[in-house]
Design a protein around this motif. Structure first.
Motif, short mmCIF file in Angstrom:
data_model
loop_
_atom_site.label_atom_id
_atom_site.label_comp_id
_atom_site.label_asym_id
_atom_site.label_seq_id
_atom_site.Cartn_x
_atom_site.Cartn_y
_atom_site.Cartn_z
N ARG A 124 0.84 -1.21 0.00
CA ARG A 124 0.00 0.00 0.00
C ARG A 124 0.87 1.26 0.00
N GLN A 125 1.95 1.25 0.76
CA GLN A 125 2.87 2.40 0.76
C GLN A 125 3.48 2.61 -0.62
N VAL A 126 3.92 1.53 -1.23
CA VAL A 126 4.53 1.61 -2.56
C VAL A 126 3.53 2.15 -3.57
N LEU A 127 2.30 1.65 -3.52
CA LEU A 127 1.28 2.09 -4.47
C LEU A 127 0.93 3.56 -4.26
N ALA A 128 0.94 4.03 -3.02
CA ALA A 128 0.71 5.45 -2.74
C ALA A 128 1.84 6.29 -3.34
N SER A 129 3.07 5.82 -3.24
CA SER A 129 4.21 6.53 -3.85
C SER A 129 4.06 6.59 -5.36
N ILE A 130 3.61 5.49 -5.94
CA ILE A 130 3.40 5.44 -7.39
C ILE A 130 2.32 6.45 -7.78
N ASP A 131 1.22 6.49 -7.04
CA ASP A 131 0.16 7.46 -7.32
C ASP A 131 0.70 8.89 -7.29
N ALA A 132 1.51 9.20 -6.28
CA ALA A 132 2.05 10.55 -6.13
C ALA A 132 2.97 10.92 -7.29
N LEU A 133 3.84 10.00 -7.68
CA LEU A 133 4.75 10.27 -8.79
C LEU A 133 3.99 10.42 -10.11
N LEU A 134 3.02 9.55 -10.34
CA LEU A 134 2.24 9.66 -11.57
C LEU A 134 1.48 10.98 -11.62
N ALA A 135 0.93 11.40 -10.49
CA ALA A 135 0.23 12.69 -10.44
C ALA A 135 1.20 13.84 -10.76
N GLN A 136 2.40 13.75 -10.23
CA GLN A 136 3.42 14.78 -10.50
C GLN A 136 3.73 14.84 -12.00
N ALA A 137 3.63 13.71 -12.67
CA ALA A 137 3.90 13.64 -14.12
C ALA A 137 2.67 14.03 -14.94
N GLY A 138 1.54 14.23 -14.28
CA GLY A 138 0.33 14.59 -14.99
C GLY A 138 -0.43 13.41 -15.56
N THR A 139 -0.28 12.26 -14.92
CA THR A 139 -0.97 11.05 -15.37
C THR A 139 -1.49 10.30 -14.15
N ASP A 140 -1.97 9.09 -14.35
CA ASP A 140 -2.48 8.30 -13.23
C ASP A 140 -2.40 6.81 -13.54
N LYS A 141 -2.83 6.00 -12.59
CA LYS A 141 -2.68 4.55 -12.69
C LYS A 141 -3.49 3.92 -13.82
N THR A 142 -4.48 4.63 -14.37
CA THR A 142 -5.23 4.08 -15.50
C THR A 142 -4.40 4.08 -16.79
N LYS A 143 -3.25 4.75 -16.74
CA LYS A 143 -2.41 4.85 -17.94
C LYS A 143 -1.12 4.04 -17.80
N ILE A 144 -1.08 3.13 -16.85
CA ILE A 144 0.10 2.28 -16.68
C ILE A 144 0.22 1.34 -17.88
N LEU A 145 1.40 1.33 -18.46
CA LEU A 145 1.69 0.46 -19.60
C LEU A 145 2.26 -0.89 -19.17
N ARG A 146 2.97 -0.88 -18.04
CA ARG A 146 3.62 -2.10 -17.57
C ARG A 146 3.99 -1.96 -16.11
N ALA A 147 3.83 -3.05 -15.37
CA ALA A 147 4.25 -3.09 -13.96
C ALA A 147 5.16 -4.29 -13.77
N GLU A 148 6.26 -4.05 -13.07
CA GLU A 148 7.19 -5.12 -12.71
C GLU A 148 7.25 -5.16 -11.20
N ILE A 149 6.93 -6.31 -10.62
CA ILE A 149 6.85 -6.45 -9.17
C ILE A 149 7.91 -7.45 -8.72
N PHE A 150 8.69 -7.02 -7.75
CA PHE A 150 9.74 -7.86 -7.18
C PHE A 150 9.37 -8.15 -5.73
N LEU A 151 9.23 -9.42 -5.39
CA LEU A 151 8.91 -9.83 -4.03
C LEU A 151 10.11 -10.50 -3.39
N LYS A 152 10.35 -10.17 -2.13
CA LYS A 152 11.43 -10.83 -1.39
C LYS A 152 11.17 -12.33 -1.32
N ASP A 153 9.89 -12.69 -1.14
CA ASP A 153 9.52 -14.10 -1.02
C ASP A 153 8.15 -14.29 -1.66
#
Length: 114
Positions: free
Chosen positions: A40-69
């Protein structure tokens, strides 16, 4: 032209080029949380950065997720499913990886259209 945001000595948090936003890997600010909390923290950071760029999560082209486990896959998906917009789910890859800080459980890299 390339625009860079939050430029540091090692990396920028975000770059925009030709109408595409590239985010650096986002990790939790407070690593004491479980996988749901960190995601949830990571996704909030993503929302904030995308807003700063003038876009939002509906315009995501690709997501890469790395899990420790990969044991945390279901918990991460719970937070992801709460966040992602129905009908705008992006292509996504999820892998297990050794992250740079042992306390981080998840890191997410996003590429989006402006």
């Amino acid at each position: 032209m390339i625009q860079r945001f939050e430029v540091g000595p090692r990396l920028s948090e975000m770059a925009i080029h030709n109408g595409v936003v590239y985010l650096a890997g986002q990790v939790a600010d407070e690593a004491s949380h479980d996988i749901r909390g960190q995601t949830r923290q990571v996704l909030a950071s993503i929302d904030a950065l995308l807003a700063q760029a003038g876009t939002d999560k509906t315009k995501i082209l690709r997501a890469e997720i790395f899990l420790k486990d990969l044991i945390d896959f279901a918990g991460m998906n719970e937070a992801w499913d709460e966040w992602v917009v129905a009908g705008h789910t992006p292509p996504r890859a999820t892998v297990q990886a050794r992250l740079a800080d042992a306390e981080w459980l998840v890191e997410i890299v996003i590429t989006a259209a402006v």
